[in-house]
Scaffold this motif. Structure first.
Motif, PDB file in Angstrom:
ATOM      1  N   ILE A 319       0.839  -1.202   0.000  1.00 36.80           N
ATOM      2  CA  ILE A 319       0.000   0.000   0.000  1.00 36.80           C
ATOM      3  C   ILE A 319       0.873   1.250   0.000  1.00 36.80           C
ATOM      4  CG2 ILE A 319      -1.685   1.308   1.347  1.00 36.80           C
ATOM      5  CD1 ILE A 319      -2.838  -1.376   2.283  1.00 36.80           C
ATOM      6  N   LYS A 320       1.981   1.215   0.739  1.00 34.37           N
ATOM      7  CA  LYS A 320       2.910   2.351   0.735  1.00 34.37           C
ATOM      8  C   LYS A 320       3.510   2.595  -0.646  1.00 34.37           C
ATOM      9  CE  LYS A 320       4.328   1.856   5.584  1.00 34.37           C
ATOM     10  NZ  LYS A 320       5.460   1.535   6.499  1.00 34.37           N
ATOM     11  N   ARG A 321       3.665   1.541  -1.421  1.00 33.28           N
ATOM     12  CA  ARG A 321       4.238   1.660  -2.761  1.00 33.28           C
ATOM     13  C   ARG A 321       3.215   2.066  -3.813  1.00 33.28           C
ATOM     14  NH1 ARG A 321       7.460  -1.451   0.111  1.00 33.28           N
ATOM     15  NH2 ARG A 321       9.670  -1.671  -0.432  1.00 33.28           N
ATOM     16  N   GLY A 322       1.994   2.292  -3.400  1.00 35.48           N
ATOM     17  CA  GLY A 322       0.989   2.835  -4.304  1.00 35.48           C
ATOM     18  C   GLY A 322       0.408   1.845  -5.289  1.00 35.48           C
ATOM     19  N   VAL A 323       0.336   0.554  -4.927  1.00 35.25           N
ATOM     20  CA  VAL A 323      -0.265  -0.417  -5.842  1.00 35.25           C
ATOM     21  C   VAL A 323      -1.763  -0.168  -5.924  1.00 35.25           C
ATOM     22  CG1 VAL A 323       1.528  -2.119  -5.358  1.00 35.25           C
ATOM     23  CG2 VAL A 323      -0.583  -2.135  -4.010  1.00 35.25           C
ATOM     24  N   GLN A 324      -2.343  -0.597  -7.043  1.00 37.24           N
ATOM     25  CA  GLN A 324      -3.783  -0.432  -7.241  1.00 37.24           C
ATOM     26  C   GLN A 324      -4.533  -1.748  -7.138  1.00 37.24           C
ATOM     27  OE1 GLN A 324      -3.242   1.285 -11.108  1.00 37.24           O
ATOM     28  NE2 GLN A 324      -3.622   3.361 -10.369  1.00 37.24           N
ATOM     29  N   ALA A 325      -3.795  -2.833  -7.102  1.00 36.35           N
ATOM     30  CA  ALA A 325      -4.395  -4.157  -6.931  1.00 36.35           C
ATOM     31  C   ALA A 325      -3.377  -5.062  -6.245  1.00 36.35           C
ATOM     32  CB  ALA A 325      -4.820  -4.741  -8.270  1.00 36.35           C
ATOM     33  N   ILE A 326      -3.897  -6.056  -5.480  1.00 36.71           N
ATOM     34  CA  ILE A 326      -3.031  -7.004  -4.771  1.00 36.71           C
ATOM     35  C   ILE A 326      -3.531  -8.414  -5.047  1.00 36.71           C
ATOM     36  CG2 ILE A 326      -2.203  -7.806  -2.526  1.00 36.71           C
ATOM     37  CD1 ILE A 326      -2.438  -4.963  -1.499  1.00 36.71           C
ATOM     38  N   TYR A 327      -2.605  -9.252  -5.519  1.00 39.64           N
ATOM     39  CA  TYR A 327      -2.898 -10.677  -5.716  1.00 39.64           C
ATOM     40  C   TYR A 327      -2.311 -11.448  -4.538  1.00 39.64           C
ATOM     41  CZ  TYR A 327      -2.179 -15.431  -7.482  1.00 39.64           C
ATOM     42  OH  TYR A 327      -2.150 -16.798  -7.618  1.00 39.64           O
ATOM     43  N   TRP A 328      -3.150 -12.280  -3.890  1.00 42.66           N
ATOM     44  CA  TRP A 328      -2.728 -12.997  -2.687  1.00 42.66           C
ATOM     45  C   TRP A 328      -2.969 -14.484  -2.896  1.00 42.66           C
ATOM     46  CZ3 TRP A 328      -5.129 -12.292   2.907  1.00 42.66           C
ATOM     47  CH2 TRP A 328      -4.295 -12.923   3.835  1.00 42.66           C
ATOM     48  N   TYR A 329      -1.864 -15.244  -2.959  1.00 41.09           N
ATOM     49  CA  TYR A 329      -1.920 -16.699  -3.070  1.00 41.09           C
ATOM     50  C   TYR A 329      -1.522 -17.283  -1.722  1.00 41.09           C
ATOM     51  CZ  TYR A 329      -0.821 -21.449  -4.649  1.00 41.09           C
ATOM     52  OH  TYR A 329      -0.772 -22.812  -4.804  1.00 41.09           O
ATOM     53  N   ASN A 330      -2.464 -18.049  -1.096  1.00 39.68           N
ATOM     54  CA  ASN A 330      -2.228 -18.506   0.264  1.00 39.68           C
ATOM     55  C   ASN A 330      -3.061 -19.760   0.533  1.00 39.68           C
ATOM     56  OD1 ASN A 330      -1.115 -18.422   2.836  1.00 39.68           O
ATOM     57  ND2 ASN A 330      -2.639 -17.002   3.639  1.00 39.68           N
ATOM     58  N   SER A 331      -2.736 -20.411   1.628  1.00 37.78           N
ATOM     59  CA  SER A 331      -3.525 -21.581   2.040  1.00 37.78           C
ATOM     60  C   SER A 331      -4.802 -21.167   2.761  1.00 37.78           C
ATOM     61  CB  SER A 331      -2.697 -22.490   2.946  1.00 37.78           C
ATOM     62  OG  SER A 331      -2.262 -21.778   4.091  1.00 37.78           O
ATOM     63  N   PHE A 332      -4.823 -19.968   3.341  1.00 41.47           N
ATOM     64  CA  PHE A 332      -5.981 -19.426   4.064  1.00 41.47           C
ATOM     65  C   PHE A 332      -6.481 -20.412   5.131  1.00 41.47           C
ATOM     66  CE2 PHE A 332      -6.060 -17.158  -0.002  1.00 41.47           C
ATOM     67  CZ  PHE A 332      -6.075 -15.847   0.449  1.00 41.47           C
ATOM     68  N   ASP A 333      -5.542 -21.057   5.815  1.00 43.89           N
ATOM     69  CA  ASP A 333      -5.894 -21.958   6.917  1.00 43.89           C
ATOM     70  C   ASP A 333      -5.562 -21.337   8.263  1.00 43.89           C
ATOM     71  OD1 ASP A 333      -3.184 -21.967   6.618  1.00 43.89           O
ATOM     72  OD2 ASP A 333      -2.934 -24.145   6.627  1.00 43.89           O
ATOM     73  N   SER A 334      -5.286 -20.028   8.293  1.00 42.65           N
ATOM     74  CA  SER A 334      -4.978 -19.302   9.525  1.00 42.65           C
ATOM     75  C   SER A 334      -5.936 -18.132   9.659  1.00 42.65           C
ATOM     76  CB  SER A 334      -3.529 -18.809   9.513  1.00 42.65           C
ATOM     77  OG  SER A 334      -2.623 -19.894   9.411  1.00 42.65           O
ATOM     78  N   PRO A 335      -6.179 -17.662  10.890  1.00 42.71           N
ATOM     79  CA  PRO A 335      -7.143 -16.571  11.088  1.00 42.71           C
ATOM     80  C   PRO A 335      -6.665 -15.240  10.508  1.00 42.71           C
ATOM     81  CG  PRO A 335      -6.008 -17.092  13.138  1.00 42.71           C
ATOM     82  CD  PRO A 335      -5.600 -18.145  12.157  1.00 42.71           C
ATOM     83  N   ILE A 336      -7.617 -14.398  10.146  1.00 47.64           N
ATOM     84  CA  ILE A 336      -7.366 -13.014   9.724  1.00 47.64           C
ATOM     85  C   ILE A 336      -8.185 -12.145  10.671  1.00 47.64           C
ATOM     86  CG2 ILE A 336      -7.462 -11.331   7.843  1.00 47.64           C
ATOM     87  CD1 ILE A 336      -7.460 -13.603   5.865  1.00 47.64           C
ATOM     88  N   GLU A 337      -7.518 -11.607  11.687  1.00 48.13           N
ATOM     89  CA  GLU A 337      -8.227 -10.904  12.753  1.00 48.13           C
ATOM     90  C   GLU A 337      -7.278  -9.934  13.437  1.00 48.13           C
ATOM     91  OE1 GLU A 337      -9.322 -14.199  15.216  1.00 48.13           O
ATOM     92  OE2 GLU A 337      -7.369 -14.270  16.221  1.00 48.13           O
ATOM     93  N   GLY A 338      -7.836  -9.103  14.325  1.00 42.91           N
ATOM     94  CA  GLY A 338      -7.031  -8.180  15.105  1.00 42.91           C
ATOM     95  C   GLY A 338      -6.971  -6.778  14.516  1.00 42.91           C
ATOM     96  N   LYS A 339      -6.319  -5.897  15.278  1.00 48.80           N
ATOM     97  CA  LYS A 339      -6.245  -4.490  14.874  1.00 48.80           C
ATOM     98  C   LYS A 339      -5.468  -4.295  13.572  1.00 48.80           C
ATOM     99  CE  LYS A 339      -6.491  -2.764  19.631  1.00 48.80           C
ATOM    100  NZ  LYS A 339      -5.802  -1.969  20.688  1.00 48.80           N
ATOM    101  N   GLU A 340      -4.415  -5.067  13.381  1.00 52.12           N
ATOM    102  CA  GLU A 340      -3.620  -4.911  12.162  1.00 52.12           C
ATOM    103  C   GLU A 340      -4.438  -5.237  10.920  1.00 52.12           C
ATOM    104  OE1 GLU A 340      -0.833  -3.575  11.834  1.00 52.12           O
ATOM    105  OE2 GLU A 340       0.021  -3.559  13.842  1.00 52.12           O
ATOM    106  N   SER A 341      -5.225  -6.286  10.989  1.00 53.11           N
ATOM    107  CA  SER A 341      -6.061  -6.652   9.840  1.00 53.11           C
ATOM    108  C   SER A 341      -7.132  -5.591   9.575  1.00 53.11           C
ATOM    109  CB  SER A 341      -6.706  -8.018  10.071  1.00 53.11           C
ATOM    110  OG  SER A 341      -7.632  -7.962  11.152  1.00 53.11           O
ATOM    111  N   GLU A 342      -7.688  -5.018  10.643  1.00 56.84           N
ATOM    112  CA  GLU A 342      -8.698  -3.970  10.464  1.00 56.84           C
ATOM    113  C   GLU A 342      -8.073  -2.713   9.845  1.00 56.84           C
ATOM    114  OE1 GLU A 342     -10.414  -3.332  14.284  1.00 56.84           O
ATOM    115  OE2 GLU A 342     -11.370  -5.317  14.402  1.00 56.84           O
ATOM    116  N   ARG A 343      -6.862  -2.389  10.279  1.00 55.22           N
ATOM    117  CA  ARG A 343      -6.183  -1.219   9.714  1.00 55.22           C
ATOM    118  C   ARG A 343      -5.906  -1.407   8.216  1.00 55.22           C
ATOM    119  NH1 ARG A 343      -0.908  -0.076   8.732  1.00 55.22           N
ATOM    120  NH2 ARG A 343      -0.260  -2.045   9.710  1.00 55.22           N
ATOM    121  N   ILE A 344      -5.460  -2.598   7.855  1.00 56.75           N
ATOM    122  CA  ILE A 344      -5.196  -2.882   6.446  1.00 56.75           C
ATOM    123  C   ILE A 344      -6.489  -2.837   5.631  1.00 56.75           C
ATOM    124  CG2 ILE A 344      -4.381  -4.630   4.836  1.00 56.75           C
ATOM    125  CD1 ILE A 344      -2.160  -3.240   6.348  1.00 56.75           C
TER     126      ILE A 344
END
Length: 379
Positions: A319-344
């Motif tokens: 985000i700091k580098r000014g991208v306009q799209a993000i591709y995310w390849y992951n297993s998605f077997d871990s939680p996405i939670e907390g203040k850091e995730s909300e900030r993002i």
């Protein structure tokens, strides 16, 4: 008596000399007179010579006629264009960060142009292609009058949000893509990684890439507490079952680091692990891909273990580098939670960044966060 009283006779020569005057011939035969005359003559000659040079010094003889300049020798100076010439505004302003992507891909395909300078050698005129017509005054397009209308179309990877590019079958309107790819054991065993990076670098050759060892998003304090709790449980089972606990007992705080440094060679996703069967690491499993990523200056990785759940660091940097799209390849077997995730998530929403996700398979976690950022799914 007669002899004594006789008067002495004067010589004839003396008498004649007194009558005729000075003997000039004898006078000029004297040495002193000759030296004096010679010196006088020399002085007169020197006076005439040097005196003439002094009088005529600086004067150049002029011809009775004046040469005329030949017309062929005249240089036609180019007239600079008027400063108040109206400028046609474009429909959209090009982003300099996006133009880098367009230049890197289009310059290799375009043939080299033969360049020439504007006639007249004007300092303000840039070099132009040789096949472009110019007038003697240096104005592009040659000479002539007329009127008419025309239309034009163009394409490229520069500019703002456009018609879109198909990435893994999903349309991406952005022109600057950021990449987050998990290279964990499952991803290495699937054999998908070489094809994923081939497709990305073909369409977005200058994309910044962040490699992870899986994991989701979780605040560091929470992730460290969960890790320490699992270590205590493992040691407790070790006492009960007499089976040694083989997992790591400490976890360092994650950070973003360059992939072409020595630190990456000791990363478990690169060197592999003896604690897990058939996990040689990326360097041994995909050596060509490993070397290609090491050569690139825009590839980073997130240190520490999967249990750190620090994928938010990769998103934050992109985000700091000014991208306009993000591709995310992951297993998605871990939680996405907390203040850091909300900030993002808030930053993604405010900047209207497109999110594309591709799962390695299995049951997915963090569905609520993915829906909040409007993620598009890649099959």
């Amino acid at each position: 008596m007669n002899g004594l009283s006789a008067k002495p006779k004067r010589s004839v020569s003396s008498a004649s000399a007194g009558k005729t005057g000075m003997d000039w011939k004898a006078f000029f035969k004297r040495t002193m007179v000759l030296v004096f005359c010679f010196s006088l003559a020399v002085h007169l000659l020197l006076l005439i010579g040097f005196g003439g040079m002094t009088l005529f010094k600086g004067r150049v003889a002029k011809l009775p006629f004046k040469a005329e300049q030949i017309a062929a020798d005249k240089i036609i100076e180019a007239v600079p264009p008027p400063m108040d010439e109206p400028v046609v505004e474009e429909a959209a302003t090009a982003d300099p960060m996006k133009q880098e992507e367009a230049s890197s891909s289009s310059e290799d395909a375009a043939p080299p142009l033969e360049m020439m300078t504007v006639p007249g050698g004007a300092s303000w005129a840039p070099a132009i292609a040789r096949d472009v017509k110019t007038s003697p005054t240096g104005i592009l397009g040659g000479t002539g009058t007329g009127s008419g209308t025309g239309t034009g179309k163009g394409s490229g990877k520069g500019g703002g949000m456009g018609s879109g590019i198909k990435l893994f079958g999903v349309e991406v309107k952005a022109r600057k893509l950021g990449v987050v790819v998990s290279i964990n054991k499952g991803a290495q065993s699937s054999g998908r990684l070489p094809g994923i990076f081939e497709e990305i670098f073909k369409l977005f050759p200058d994309s910044p890439v962040f490699l992870t060892n899986g994991g989701g998003m979780m605040d560091w304090d929470k992730a460290l507490d969960d890790f320490n709790q699992r270590v205590e449980e493992g040691k407790k089972k070790e006492k009960e079952s007499k089976i040694p606990y083989r997992g790591p007992t400490k976890m360092e705080k994650p950070k973003a680091a360059r992939f072409n440094t020595g630190e990456a060679l000791d990363w478990v996703a690169v060197r592999g692990s003896n604690l897990i069967s058939d996990y040689p690491g990326l360097k041994a499993k995909h050596p060509e891909l490993f070397e290609d990523l090491r050569k690139r200056s825009n590839v980073w990785f997130i240190t520490s273990y999967k249990d750190a759940n620090a994928s938010y660091l990769a998103f934050d940097e992109l985000i700091k580098r000014g991208v306009q799209a993000i591709y995310w390849y992951n297993s998605f077997d871990s939680p996405i939670e907390g203040k850091e995730s909300e900030r993002i998530a808030q930053q993604i929403t405010e900047a209207q960044i497109e999110i594309l996700i591709q799962s390695q398979g299995g049951k997915m976690q963090g569905q609520e966060w993915l829906n909040k950022v409007g993620a598009k799914y890649v099959k």
